[in-house]
Motif scaffolding. Sequence first.
Motif, short mmCIF file in Angstrom:
data_model
loop_
_atom_site.label_atom_id
_atom_site.label_comp_id
_atom_site.label_asym_id
_atom_site.label_seq_id
_atom_site.Cartn_x
_atom_site.Cartn_y
_atom_site.Cartn_z
N ALA A 143 0.47 -1.35 0.35
CA ALA A 143 -0.28 0.18 0.04
C ALA A 143 1.00 1.47 0.13
O ALA A 143 0.92 2.27 -0.86
N LEU A 144 1.79 1.56 0.42
CA LEU A 144 3.00 2.35 0.64
C LEU A 144 3.37 2.89 -1.09
O LEU A 144 3.13 3.63 -1.23
N ARG A 145 4.29 1.99 -0.79
CA ARG A 145 5.03 1.52 -2.57
C ARG A 145 3.82 1.84 -3.52
O ARG A 145 3.69 3.10 -4.42
N GLY A 179 4.92 5.63 -3.18
CA GLY A 179 5.99 6.07 -3.38
C GLY A 179 7.36 5.19 -2.43
O GLY A 179 8.54 5.84 -2.83
N ILE A 180 6.90 4.71 -0.91
CA ILE A 180 7.89 4.46 -0.51
C ILE A 180 8.35 3.29 0.15
O ILE A 180 6.63 2.76 0.13
N SER A 181 8.95 2.28 1.14
CA SER A 181 8.82 1.26 1.52
C SER A 181 8.53 1.23 3.26
O SER A 181 8.59 2.53 3.23
N HIS A 182 8.03 0.43 3.43
CA HIS A 182 7.72 0.46 4.85
C HIS A 182 8.36 0.77 5.43
O HIS A 182 9.02 1.34 6.84
N THR A 183 9.84 0.35 5.15
CA THR A 183 11.35 0.31 5.68
C THR A 183 11.76 1.91 5.83
O THR A 183 11.65 2.69 6.69
N ALA A 214 -0.93 8.04 7.50
CA ALA A 214 -2.15 7.63 6.47
C ALA A 214 -2.62 6.00 6.19
O ALA A 214 -3.62 5.80 6.65
N VAL A 215 -1.81 5.86 5.18
CA VAL A 215 -2.29 4.82 5.23
C VAL A 215 -1.62 3.67 5.57
O VAL A 215 -2.41 2.48 5.56
N HIS A 216 -0.45 3.29 6.31
CA HIS A 216 -0.44 3.04 7.30
C HIS A 216 -1.60 2.44 8.08
O HIS A 216 -1.86 1.10 8.87
N ALA A 217 -1.69 3.73 8.81
CA ALA A 217 -3.11 2.79 10.07
C ALA A 217 -4.24 2.48 9.05
O ALA A 217 -4.79 2.37 9.90
N ARG A 218 -4.92 2.92 7.86
CA ARG A 218 -5.86 2.62 7.54
C ARG A 218 -5.70 0.71 7.58
O ARG A 218 -6.36 0.16 7.78
#
Length: 163
Positions: free
Chosen positions: A41-43, A47-51, A125-129
């Motif tokens: 979802a983050l990518r 445009g970023i990785s979870h790390t 916000a993406v992470h929380a969702r």
Amino acid sequence: MNDMPEPGAAAAAHAANSELVRDFGLLIKSATRLEQRIDAALRRECGISHTMLEVLIRLCRRPGEKVSQRQLADDLTLTSSGTTRLIDRMEEAGLVRRVPSPEDRRVALVEPTTEGSATFVRAAAVHARVVEKFFVRPLAADDYARLTGALSDIDKALREAAD
């Protein structure tokens, strides 16, 4: 040809099917699948990785704080060279910048850029969702509280054992 299991095969099968192996495997598989969902979802959306998000969390936690690459490596349990490569990619993407340490010229400190902070807010916000959907919602409120309490207890025991 002998179709009999070799001696020890039964003991190995018993060990491989133990409750402890099964339960820990379930924890690892669940955490890995959740991390993969978050990363995808983050990518896709930021445009970023979870790390990279984990780095931005650490850098944005205390506004104005600059963190050494060594501290980032320790906080994120990455190797020094892995952290250097990650920060290189994040710097190229305009998310972070390195600045010299005023105390030690040999140390580079890392801070988020304006773009990095804005990306972090979107990514959080993406992470929380995703976490809400796959980590919180599948559990009853009491079960969620027990789970997070138990994970905190496990983390505390591991930190104390490392000391």
